[in-house]
Design an enzyme around this catalytic site. Structure first.
Site, mmCIF file in Angstrom:
data_model
loop_
_atom_site.group_PDB
_atom_site.id
_atom_site.type_symbol
_atom_site.label_atom_id
_atom_site.label_comp_id
_atom_site.label_asym_id
_atom_site.label_seq_id
_atom_site.Cartn_x
_atom_site.Cartn_y
_atom_site.Cartn_z
ATOM 1 N N CYS A 1 -6.312 9.206 -6.088
ATOM 2 C CA CYS A 1 -7.154 8.059 -6.474
ATOM 3 C C CYS A 1 -8.629 8.422 -6.383
ATOM 4 O O CYS A 1 -9.435 7.935 -7.161
ATOM 5 C CB CYS A 1 -6.845 6.891 -5.560
ATOM 6 S SG CYS A 1 -6.839 7.391 -3.839
ATOM 7 N N GLU B 1 -5.933 -0.836 -1.872
ATOM 8 C CA GLU B 1 -6.540 0.471 -2.163
ATOM 9 C C GLU B 1 -6.114 0.826 -3.566
ATOM 10 O O GLU B 1 -4.940 1.125 -3.801
ATOM 11 C CB GLU B 1 -6.018 1.534 -1.187
ATOM 12 C CG GLU B 1 -6.211 1.228 0.280
ATOM 13 C CD GLU B 1 -7.610 1.559 0.777
ATOM 14 O OE1 GLU B 1 -8.438 2.038 -0.016
ATOM 15 O OE2 GLU B 1 -7.862 1.317 1.961
ATOM 16 N N GLU C 1 -9.211 5.661 -15.531
ATOM 17 C CA GLU C 1 -8.531 6.565 -14.616
ATOM 18 C C GLU C 1 -7.387 7.259 -15.353
ATOM 19 O O GLU C 1 -6.533 6.591 -15.941
ATOM 20 C CB GLU C 1 -7.976 5.775 -13.432
ATOM 21 C CG GLU C 1 -7.372 6.669 -12.392
ATOM 22 C CD GLU C 1 -6.783 5.907 -11.226
ATOM 23 O OE1 GLU C 1 -6.046 4.930 -11.453
ATOM 24 O OE2 GLU C 1 -7.050 6.295 -10.079
ATOM 25 N N LYS D 1 7.733 -0.425 1.428
ATOM 26 C CA LYS D 1 8.430 0.028 0.217
ATOM 27 C C LYS D 1 7.714 1.243 -0.377
ATOM 28 O O LYS D 1 6.578 1.141 -0.819
ATOM 29 C CB LYS D 1 8.458 -1.069 -0.848
ATOM 30 C CG LYS D 1 9.344 -0.634 -2.030
ATOM 31 C CD LYS D 1 9.135 -1.459 -3.276
ATOM 32 C CE LYS D 1 8.180 -0.871 -4.260
ATOM 33 N NZ LYS D 1 8.602 0.383 -4.900
ATOM 34 N N THR E 1 -4.873 -0.541 -10.077
ATOM 35 C CA THR E 1 -5.713 -1.745 -10.110
ATOM 36 C C THR E 1 -4.959 -2.897 -10.778
ATOM 37 O O THR E 1 -5.069 -4.046 -10.345
ATOM 38 C CB THR E 1 -7.043 -1.421 -10.823
ATOM 39 O OG1 THR E 1 -7.728 -0.455 -10.016
ATOM 40 C CG2 THR E 1 -7.918 -2.649 -10.981
HETATM 41 P P1 NAP Z 1 1.539 1.238 -9.126
HETATM 42 O O1 NAP Z 1 2.310 1.219 -10.381
HETATM 43 O O2 NAP Z 1 0.555 0.168 -8.884
HETATM 44 O O3 NAP Z 1 2.609 1.274 -7.960
HETATM 45 C C1 NAP Z 1 2.271 1.260 -6.588
HETATM 46 C C2 NAP Z 1 3.398 0.647 -5.805
HETATM 47 O O4 NAP Z 1 3.527 -0.736 -6.155
HETATM 48 C C3 NAP Z 1 4.757 1.269 -6.089
HETATM 49 O O5 NAP Z 1 5.525 1.254 -4.909
HETATM 50 C C4 NAP Z 1 5.322 0.316 -7.117
HETATM 51 O O6 NAP Z 1 6.710 0.373 -7.221
HETATM 52 C C5 NAP Z 1 4.842 -1.016 -6.591
HETATM 53 N N1 NAP Z 1 4.782 -2.105 -7.568
HETATM 54 C C6 NAP Z 1 4.817 -2.051 -8.924
HETATM 55 N N2 NAP Z 1 4.697 -3.291 -9.446
HETATM 56 C C7 NAP Z 1 4.586 -4.147 -8.403
HETATM 57 C C8 NAP Z 1 4.415 -5.563 -8.290
HETATM 58 N N3 NAP Z 1 4.336 -6.348 -9.356
HETATM 59 N N4 NAP Z 1 4.315 -6.112 -7.053
HETATM 60 C C9 NAP Z 1 4.356 -5.329 -5.955
HETATM 61 N N5 NAP Z 1 4.533 -3.998 -5.999
HETATM 62 C C10 NAP Z 1 4.623 -3.398 -7.205
HETATM 63 O O7 NAP Z 1 0.744 2.576 -8.944
HETATM 64 P P2 NAP Z 1 1.313 4.039 -9.116
HETATM 65 O O8 NAP Z 1 1.356 4.330 -10.554
HETATM 66 O O9 NAP Z 1 2.528 4.235 -8.303
HETATM 67 O O10 NAP Z 1 0.177 4.888 -8.389
HETATM 68 C C11 NAP Z 1 -0.937 5.319 -9.030
HETATM 69 C C12 NAP Z 1 -2.113 4.415 -8.767
HETATM 70 O O11 NAP Z 1 -2.348 4.287 -7.369
HETATM 71 C C13 NAP Z 1 -3.395 4.957 -9.312
HETATM 72 O O12 NAP Z 1 -4.089 3.949 -10.016
HETATM 73 C C14 NAP Z 1 -4.189 5.374 -8.091
HETATM 74 O O13 NAP Z 1 -5.565 5.389 -8.227
HETATM 75 C C15 NAP Z 1 -3.724 4.428 -7.080
HETATM 76 N N6 NAP Z 1 -3.902 4.975 -5.745
HETATM 77 C C16 NAP Z 1 -4.912 4.476 -4.982
HETATM 78 C C17 NAP Z 1 -5.144 4.981 -3.711
HETATM 79 C C18 NAP Z 1 -6.245 4.449 -2.856
HETATM 80 O O14 NAP Z 1 -6.228 4.706 -1.668
HETATM 81 N N7 NAP Z 1 -7.190 3.719 -3.386
HETATM 82 C C19 NAP Z 1 -4.325 5.990 -3.215
HETATM 83 C C20 NAP Z 1 -3.300 6.481 -4.018
HETATM 84 C C21 NAP Z 1 -3.103 5.952 -5.290
HETATM 85 P P3 NAP Z 1 7.371 1.416 -8.264
HETATM 86 O O15 NAP Z 1 6.820 2.751 -7.979
HETATM 87 O O16 NAP Z 1 8.788 1.377 -7.963
HETATM 88 O O17 NAP Z 1 7.007 0.926 -9.621
#
Ligand code: NAP
Ligand code: MG
Length: 493
Positions: A306, A272, A403, A198, A252
């Site tokens: 990230c 991650e 962050e 997804k 997180t």
């Molecule tokens: P996010 O809100 O956690 O979303 C990540 C993914 O999870 C999206 O596809 C999201 O769908 C989905 N999601 C949301 N709620 C969920 C749930 N309850 N159960 C399962 N999936 C769910 O993060 P983001 O705002 O898109 O991305 C930014 C974050 O990603 C930052 O904190 C960044 O540090 C982290 N990141 C980490 C890495 C790494 O390798 N460590 C790499 C890139 C990004 P929707 O988008 O449709 O809400």
């Protein structure tokens, strides 16, 4: 004589790089359909919910396409397709045959690289230079790299026997949409697993284009399923009883929800998550290179990284000089149209993310830090943020601890190695760090004491499919990339 030399002098008026003439990339050849369905069992299918949501271009706020919203019934179908393909086909296929399919995907991504780069930029807001020179080639390289491992697992795990895990549920964020899909899909397939992936709601288009390639590459139906939707679609994948492994990249907060959801099950997981990386400049570092590395580390991809170097520690004796150089460099960064090949900083991915970043900028000022922003003009429409640096920052300030995921840098000074190690380690995260110094001994001292999964020395934000990537503490667990990335997709006995 004096007159002649005056006449011959070429006056280089270098006001600002922003005066460069626009050089927009053409959109020709990058076809975006008005509507996209779910990719299940090798076919594009309408969602059971009959619902679609809009994907917009954050640089212009224009609608690009309508994307299907998968509900529980669609997730069930996708998992069933993945399970069927796993049992009937993929796990039995000779590994060298599996490798051929993965190579085919890699080559097709390369062939359609321009189209992928344009769509990535239109859908996500990142500069075309980045999608063209980094995201798309690195995504293709991940497929090439893991294709190579598919028939060599006995060398990756000598004297051990491996078996695939089964169905992998993979959930990715919006900052590197195609690249994250490649990070997840390539090792899973190489190890003999099938996939339900997804993408993030805001940036589904390149994953759906990848689905087209997977269809064209004639992968057996069901080996890769790509379903779009919001957080609830992701949660349905996580909670599905027939999924054997969850690979998640994101925040997180959601990582913690996933960890709670799979506790007590035998699902494997790699998480991650977020980061708050420290870049550390010692007084013996080549300062101009270090400044360039810091700029790249935090402003690359609008700070939507990230492992972005969102904190900077500068040794006291060179603090003023480094801050001056950073401010000068900030002024030359080109902020604006991501489709322009000159642009350094494109659009923030969404209005919500822009609000989060602007809120942190206010918090920083309220906390008493001193703010400096470039004077770049921002486009009237779309989501943009000026590159911002804060000095006079305290270690306890929220802008130094949390962050921000935007182009905002918090700068502090330090005197000794021990002091900077303590400060750099003093956040809940531990994903990456950077050390700038002339001395190998200092690099070794710091890399052994900094609690971060990746530490770059005299460079920053370098990625390669052969290198493992992952975090400590609240940055998650498990490693992706390299040999380590295989480990998380197999049972080893
Ligand atoms: P996010 O809100 O956690 O979303 C990540 C993914 O999870 C999206 O596809 C999201 O769908 C989905 N999601 C949301 N709620 C969920 C749930 N309850 N159960 C399962 N999936 C769910 O993060 P983001 O705002 O898109 O991305 C930014 C974050 O990603 C930052 O904190 C960044 O540090 C982290 N990141 C980490 C890495 C790494 O390798 N460590 C790499 C890139 C990004 P929707 O988008 O449709 O809400
Ligand atoms: Mg979009």
């Amino acid at each position: 004589m004096a007159k002649a030399s005056k006449k011959n002098t070429i006056k280089l008026k270098f006001d600002s790089a922003r005066k460069l003439a626009p050089a927009p990339e053409s959109k020709a050849g990058a076809k975006i359909d008005p509507q996209y369905d779910l990719f299940i069992n090798g076919k594009f299918e309408k969602p059971t919910s009959k619902k679609y949501f809009a994907s917009i271009n954050p640089a212009t706020e224009e609608k690009l396409s309508m994307i299907a919203e998968a509900n529980q019934a669609d997730v069930n179908k996708a998992v069933k397709a993945a399970r069927g393909a796993y049992d009937k086909n993929w796990k039995k296929m000779p590994p060298a045959e599996r490798a051929k399919y993965i190579y085919r995907i890699a080559r097709m991504v390369q062939e359609r690289a321009r189209e992928f780069a344009i769509i990535e930029t239109l859908d996500g807001g990142k500069p075309i230079r980045e999608s063209r020179d980094f995201d798309v080639p690195t995504a293709a390289n991940h497929f090439f790299y893991y294709a190579g491992w598919a028939d060599k697992l006995e060398y990756a795990f000598p004297n051990r026997t491996t078996s695939p895990l089964g169905v992998a549920g993979q959930i990715i964020p919006w900052n590197f949409p195609l690249l994250m899909a490649a990070w997840k899909i390539a090792p899973a397939l190489a190890c003999g697993n099938t996939v339900v992936l997804k993408p993030a709601e805001n940036t589904s288009l390149t994953a759906l284009k990848l689905a087209e390639i997977i269809q064209e590459a004639d992968l057996p139906p069901g080996v890769v399923n790509i379903i779009t939707g919001a957080g609830s679609t992701g949660a349905a994948i996580v909670n599905h009883p027939d999924v054997n492994k969850i690979a998640f990249t994101g925040s997180t907060d959601v990582g913690k929800i996933i960890q709670r959801a799979i506790a007590g099950t035998d699902k494997k997981a790699t998480l991650e998550l977020g980061g708050k990386a420290a870049n550390i400049i010692f007084d013996d570092a080549p300062l101009d290179q270090a400044v360039e590395g810091v700029i790249n580390g935090i402003f690359f991809n609008q700070g939507h990284v990230c492992c972005a170097g969102s904190r900077l520690y500068v040794q006291e004796s060179v603090f003023k000089e480094v801050v001056r150089k950073l401010k000068d460099r900030l002024e030359t960064l080109i902020v604006g149209d991501p489709m322009d090949k000159n642009t350094d900083i494109g659009a923030i991915n969404s209005r919500e993310q822009l609000n989060i970043i602007n809120n942190y900028i206010k918090i920083g000022q309220k906390e008493g830090a001193e703010m400096y922003q470039s004077s770049a003009d921002l486009p009237k429409k779309g989501f943009y943020c000026r590159p911002t640096i804060f000095t006079n920052v305290a270690q306890s300030n929220r802008i130094a601890q949390e962050e921000i995921f935007g182009p905002v840098l918090a700068i502090q000074s330090f005197r000794t190695d021990d002091e900077v190690i303590e400060k750099a380690n003093n956040t809940p995260y531990g994903l990456s760090a950077g050390v700038w110094t002339d001395k190998g001994s200092k690099i070794f001292n710091l890399t052994t004491k900094l609690r971060a999964g990746v530490i770059w020395a005299n460079t920053f934000n370098k990625f390669d499919p052969t290198s493992p990537f992952g975090g400590y503490k609240e940055s998650g667990y498990g490693r992706e990339g390299g040999l380590h990335g295989l480990n998380t997709y197999v049972n080893v006995v």
